[in-house]
Design a protein around this motif. Sequence first.
Motif, mmCIF file in Angstrom:
data_model
loop_
_atom_site.group_PDB
_atom_site.id
_atom_site.type_symbol
_atom_site.label_atom_id
_atom_site.label_comp_id
_atom_site.label_asym_id
_atom_site.label_seq_id
_atom_site.Cartn_x
_atom_site.Cartn_y
_atom_site.Cartn_z
ATOM 1 N N ASN A 207 101.835 -25.499 19.796
ATOM 2 C CA ASN A 207 102.907 -24.762 19.134
ATOM 3 C C ASN A 207 103.501 -25.661 18.058
ATOM 4 O O ASN A 207 103.559 -26.881 18.229
ATOM 5 C CB ASN A 207 103.961 -24.301 20.138
ATOM 6 N N PRO A 208 103.943 -25.088 16.942
ATOM 7 C CA PRO A 208 104.447 -25.905 15.834
ATOM 8 C C PRO A 208 105.891 -26.373 16.011
ATOM 9 O O PRO A 208 106.408 -27.089 15.158
ATOM 10 C CB PRO A 208 104.343 -24.959 14.643
ATOM 11 N N PHE A 209 106.535 -25.970 17.113
ATOM 12 C CA PHE A 209 107.936 -26.285 17.320
ATOM 13 C C PHE A 209 108.145 -27.544 18.152
ATOM 14 O O PHE A 209 109.282 -27.904 18.443
ATOM 15 C CB PHE A 209 108.646 -25.112 17.993
ATOM 16 N N MET A 210 107.038 -28.177 18.568
ATOM 17 C CA MET A 210 107.099 -29.379 19.410
ATOM 18 C C MET A 210 107.717 -29.081 20.772
ATOM 19 O O MET A 210 108.283 -29.953 21.422
ATOM 20 C CB MET A 210 107.874 -30.504 18.715
ATOM 21 N N PHE A 211 107.631 -27.825 21.226
ATOM 22 C CA PHE A 211 108.133 -27.476 22.549
ATOM 23 C C PHE A 211 107.198 -28.035 23.611
ATOM 24 O O PHE A 211 105.979 -28.076 23.441
ATOM 25 C CB PHE A 211 108.216 -25.955 22.717
ATOM 26 N N GLN A 212 107.798 -28.394 24.747
ATOM 27 C CA GLN A 212 107.001 -28.857 25.875
ATOM 28 C C GLN A 212 107.724 -28.507 27.164
ATOM 29 O O GLN A 212 108.933 -28.723 27.286
ATOM 30 C CB GLN A 212 106.767 -30.362 25.797
ATOM 31 N N GLY A 213 106.989 -27.942 28.110
ATOM 32 C CA GLY A 213 107.577 -27.579 29.385
ATOM 33 C C GLY A 213 107.998 -26.124 29.441
ATOM 34 O O GLY A 213 107.552 -25.284 28.654
ATOM 35 N N ALA A 214 108.862 -25.802 30.391
ATOM 36 C CA ALA A 214 109.278 -24.413 30.617
ATOM 37 C C ALA A 214 110.066 -23.878 29.432
ATOM 38 O O ALA A 214 110.835 -24.588 28.789
ATOM 39 C CB ALA A 214 110.108 -24.328 31.894
ATOM 40 N N GLY A 215 109.848 -22.586 29.142
ATOM 41 C CA GLY A 215 110.557 -21.926 28.055
ATOM 42 C C GLY A 215 110.538 -20.427 28.252
ATOM 43 O O GLY A 215 110.157 -19.921 29.320
ATOM 44 N N GLN A 216 110.947 -19.706 27.228
ATOM 45 C CA GLN A 216 110.992 -18.244 27.291
ATOM 46 C C GLN A 216 110.530 -17.650 25.965
ATOM 47 O O GLN A 216 110.668 -18.255 24.904
ATOM 48 C CB GLN A 216 112.408 -17.759 27.590
ATOM 49 N N VAL A 217 110.002 -16.431 26.088
ATOM 50 C CA VAL A 217 109.668 -15.622 24.916
ATOM 51 C C VAL A 217 110.361 -14.275 25.091
ATOM 52 O O VAL A 217 110.125 -13.573 26.074
ATOM 53 C CB VAL A 217 108.150 -15.427 24.769
ATOM 54 N N ALA A 218 111.246 -13.937 24.159
ATOM 55 C CA ALA A 218 111.985 -12.669 24.199
ATOM 56 C C ALA A 218 111.431 -11.756 23.107
ATOM 57 O O ALA A 218 111.385 -12.136 21.931
ATOM 58 C CB ALA A 218 113.473 -12.904 23.992
ATOM 59 N N ILE A 219 111.016 -10.562 23.501
ATOM 60 C CA ILE A 219 110.414 -9.622 22.559
ATOM 61 C C ILE A 219 111.374 -8.471 22.301
ATOM 62 O O ILE A 219 111.797 -7.769 23.219
ATOM 63 C CB ILE A 219 109.067 -9.095 23.101
ATOM 64 N N GLU A 220 111.735 -8.303 21.032
ATOM 65 C CA GLU A 220 112.580 -7.210 20.570
ATOM 66 C C GLU A 220 111.733 -6.278 19.709
ATOM 67 O O GLU A 220 110.564 -6.583 19.408
ATOM 68 C CB GLU A 220 113.749 -7.765 19.753
ATOM 69 N N PRO A 221 112.298 -5.138 19.286
ATOM 70 C CA PRO A 221 111.511 -4.215 18.438
ATOM 71 C C PRO A 221 110.997 -4.860 17.155
ATOM 72 O O PRO A 221 109.859 -4.593 16.744
ATOM 73 C CB PRO A 221 112.501 -3.087 18.144
#
Length: 349
Positions: free
Chosen positions: A21-35
């Motif tokens: 991922n280009p955000f340098m995230f590592q470990g637990a996270g979330q993805v929220a999907i809106e319209p």
Amino acid sequence: MTGSTTYDVRFYRGGQNWPMNPFMFQGAGQVAIEPDFVTVRGCSHRSFRFSKREQHRLRMADIINVRVEGEDVIFDVLGVEQAQVQEREVGFSAGSREAAQRLAAALPTRRTARFEVEYAERNVFHDRIDYWSPSTPVIWCLLVANIGIFFLMWFVRQGHTAFNAQSLLAWGAGKDAVRRSIQLVYWGSNVGRLTLGGQWWRLFTSMFLHGSLLHLAFNMFALWQVGRLVERIFGSLRFCGLYLLAGLAGSLASVLWNPHVNSVGASGAIFGIIGGLLAFIGRQNSGVPPTVVSDLRGSILPFLLFNLSAGFLYPHTDNAAHIGGLAGGWLAGHLLARSLHVPGQSKAQ
């Protein structure tokens, strides 16, 4: 957040077996999907800084090329940088195949023509190697043999050798180095005056010996990384022949180039299976699609250039074995190569 569905995911910093991922995230996270938007939340890790919780909002209209690989969801995000349209890859693990399918179904279905071709070719390639070689027994045997012999040498100390400790000490070696060198010679290392003096079996036995735990770890990691794919491409029996021929070529090159070196290691054979892979993918009608050929060359060539260059700079590296193994593997690869085309499947790719 009204009208949104949130999924728990796990982010990775990238690598051969993990989505990046280009955000340098590592470990637990979330993805929220809106319209109209997708919000990704995670913990960014940067060098010499504390980790930080962040979120990034992506427009649905910019999301393309969504695909599912096992438990992983991967998609590209369109962006404009320096007056050019750029694509960034975003990937994460959804925790299960079912969750990955549900999450991907909530994302846009638009795919670029180039992606469709590349995605199809990679799937065809994996289908072909799954058909011909679904497992890699030879790699496991080689790992067990190399690791087992190394640790057996830890417990079995032999004193008989054609060299004597006094001569080694005269060269400036310490006691531990003397003991290790004596044992390697006793177990079959590639020593010029012994190998060229008629003990040709040392060309073979030296392939399964290693001088240190670090030496073993590096070689076994490289063998594991590249060997599994090469075994599936060639098939187990042909791969076994490729490994042995390449290793013998590396040992022979080593002893001819510098007969005074006490040489051990599987690196000549490892370079050889890389040479065999290059020979395979360079053949006409090999059954390896163009996209996969490009992927493999793009990952193999930098590895070879780096390691061969480092070998010339680091004095204790046996680069003759590396180059000899590479050349021997390339020739053996042409001799042992097969076609990956599956009977009844189109040969257009």
